[in-house]
Design an enzyme around this catalytic site. Structure first.
Site, PDB file in Angstrom:
ATOM      1  N   GLU A  35       0.849  -1.271   0.043  1.00 22.05           N
ATOM      2  CA  GLU A  35      -0.065   0.073   0.057  1.00 22.05           C
ATOM      3  C   GLU A  35       0.851   1.306  -0.126  1.00 22.05           C
ATOM      4  OE1 GLU A  35      -4.165  -1.253   2.046  1.00 22.05           O
ATOM      5  OE2 GLU A  35      -2.120  -1.370   3.508  1.00 22.05           O
ATOM      6  N   GLY A 101     -12.864  -3.268   1.143  1.00 21.57           N
ATOM      7  CA  GLY A 101     -13.708  -4.020   0.725  1.00 21.57           C
ATOM      8  C   GLY A 101     -14.976  -3.215   0.409  1.00 21.57           C
ATOM      9  N   MET A 197      -9.623  -2.753   7.854  1.00 16.10           N
ATOM     10  CA  MET A 197      -9.117  -3.425   9.200  1.00 16.10           C
ATOM     11  C   MET A 197      -8.434  -2.308  10.138  1.00 16.10           C
ATOM     12  SD  MET A 197      -8.252  -7.232   7.920  1.00 16.10           S
ATOM     13  CE  MET A 197      -7.936  -7.900   9.655  1.00 16.10           C
ATOM     14  N   GLU A 198      -8.233  -1.177   9.465  1.00 16.75           N
ATOM     15  CA  GLU A 198      -7.625   0.114  10.319  1.00 16.75           C
ATOM     16  C   GLU A 198      -8.166   1.256  10.499  1.00 16.75           C
ATOM     17  OE1 GLU A 198      -6.050  -1.719   7.546  1.00 16.75           O
ATOM     18  OE2 GLU A 198      -5.266  -3.261   8.330  1.00 16.75           O
ATOM     19  N   ASP A 221     -12.129  -5.411  -3.401  1.00 19.82           N
ATOM     20  CA  ASP A 221     -13.124  -6.718  -3.409  1.00 19.82           C
ATOM     21  C   ASP A 221     -14.417  -5.942  -2.990  1.00 19.82           C
ATOM     22  OD1 ASP A 221     -11.238  -6.887  -0.671  1.00 19.82           O
ATOM     23  OD2 ASP A 221     -13.106  -7.288  -0.421  1.00 19.82           O
TER      24      ASP A 221
HETATM   25  N1  ADE Z   1      -9.259  -5.054   2.991  1.00 16.35           N
HETATM   26  C1  ADE Z   1      -9.709  -5.133   1.857  1.00 16.35           C
HETATM   27  N2  ADE Z   1     -10.727  -6.000   1.617  1.00 16.35           N
HETATM   28  C2  ADE Z   1     -11.252  -5.986   2.848  1.00 16.35           C
HETATM   29  C3  ADE Z   1     -12.174  -6.930   3.329  1.00 16.35           C
HETATM   30  N3  ADE Z   1     -12.958  -7.775   2.538  1.00 16.35           N
HETATM   31  N4  ADE Z   1     -12.296  -7.181   4.698  1.00 16.35           N
HETATM   32  C4  ADE Z   1     -11.472  -6.338   5.391  1.00 16.35           C
HETATM   33  N5  ADE Z   1     -10.399  -5.620   5.057  1.00 16.35           N
HETATM   34  C5  ADE Z   1     -10.395  -5.498   3.640  1.00 16.35           C
END
Ligand code: ADE
Length: 253
Positions: A35, A101, A197-198, A221
């Site tokens: 990243e 995501g 996640m951050e 995604d």
């Molecule tokens: N970062 C990128 N895609 C993610 C997802 N599906 N869940 C959590 N963190 C992510």
């Protein structure tokens, strides 16, 4: 959630310190090497400082003083890293870039989401009557991006009409979301645009330190059953897009 058009301008509550004088140091966090690697190639006069098993890159990025760092994945790594940037490197603002995501139905891999509010979706004391995501005994439910940085990021997206950009809530938790049911639950509970996640933990650290912040994520995604495959394929595009928006944002500071 707002899709950015050529006239989008947001007013939102801001932290009392406002970003950013061009001489002020900006802390830039990416969770994973991938990243930050594009951005690190553009840094000049870089000095590496090691702390708590992390490498902090102090230097000049696109004409501005920055400290860039790969925090590691997850809320604790990101929060600890953000606090080091504030306490030890004395950064004046925090920016986080990377991938996420997509949660809302009209968001697809490659799109940009600029967070206007941030919530930790895995905080749950609802057994005591709290709303899911509410950190017990804190005076706020969602952490808000700095108004000036948010508007700069929105302006930056207008230089990239080839990238579809959105403004909305980003939620974070210590889980990679890869299921239709879970992503539907997140959308319903939080009205979120993106999940990762951050960022909400960085937002909390910024709030506690009264430091302006904004987070720019590119969708890798759709957090559904195909998420792990899409994630691997779309990370390079996501990184390219979020770095491009950040660069345009710097040019407007
Ligand atoms: N970062 C990128 N895609 C993610 C997802 N599906 N869940 C959590 N963190 C992510």
């Amino acid at each position: 959630m707002i899709l950015i058009t050529s006239t989008t301008f947001l007013g939102c509550s801001s932290s009392s310190k406002s970003a950013t004088n061009t001489k002020e140091t900006i802390g830039i966090i990416g969770a994973m090497n991938e990243e930050l690697e594009v951005l690190l190639k553009d840094m000049k006069d870089t000095k590496e400082v090691k702390k708590n098993d992390l490498t902090f890159y102090e230097g000049n990025l696109w004409g501005k003083p920055v400290v860039a760092v790969v925090s590691g994945v997850g809320k604790v790594n990101a929060a600890s890293c953000a606090q080091i940037l504030v306490s030890e490197f004395k950064v004046n603002s925090l920016i986080n870039i990377g991938v996420a995501g997509g949660v809302s139905k009209d968001i697809y891999p490659g799109d940009i989401v600029i967070g206007d509010t941030y919530v930790q979706h895995d905080v749950d004391t609802s057994v005591f009557g709290d709303k899911v995501g509410q950190i017990p005994r804190m005076d706020v439910y969602d952490f808000k991006a700095d108004e000036k940085l948010l508007n700069l990021a929105i302006e930056a997206t207008k230089d990239h009409t080839d990238i579809k950009s959105h403004v909305g809530r980003i939620v974070s938790g210590d889980q990679f979301i890869a299921s239709h049911d879970k992503v539907a639950e997140i959308e319903k509970n939080f009205n979120a645009s993106a999940v990762e996640m951050e960022s909400a933990s960085i937002a909390q650290v910024a709030y506690l330190n009264n430091i302006p912040f904004v987070i720019i994520r590119s969708i890798s995604d759709n957090a559904n059953n195909g998420a792990t495959m899409d994630y691997k394929e779309f990370i390079p595009i996501g990184v390219k897009n979020s770095t491009a928006i950040l660069k345009s944002m710097f040019e407007k500071m």
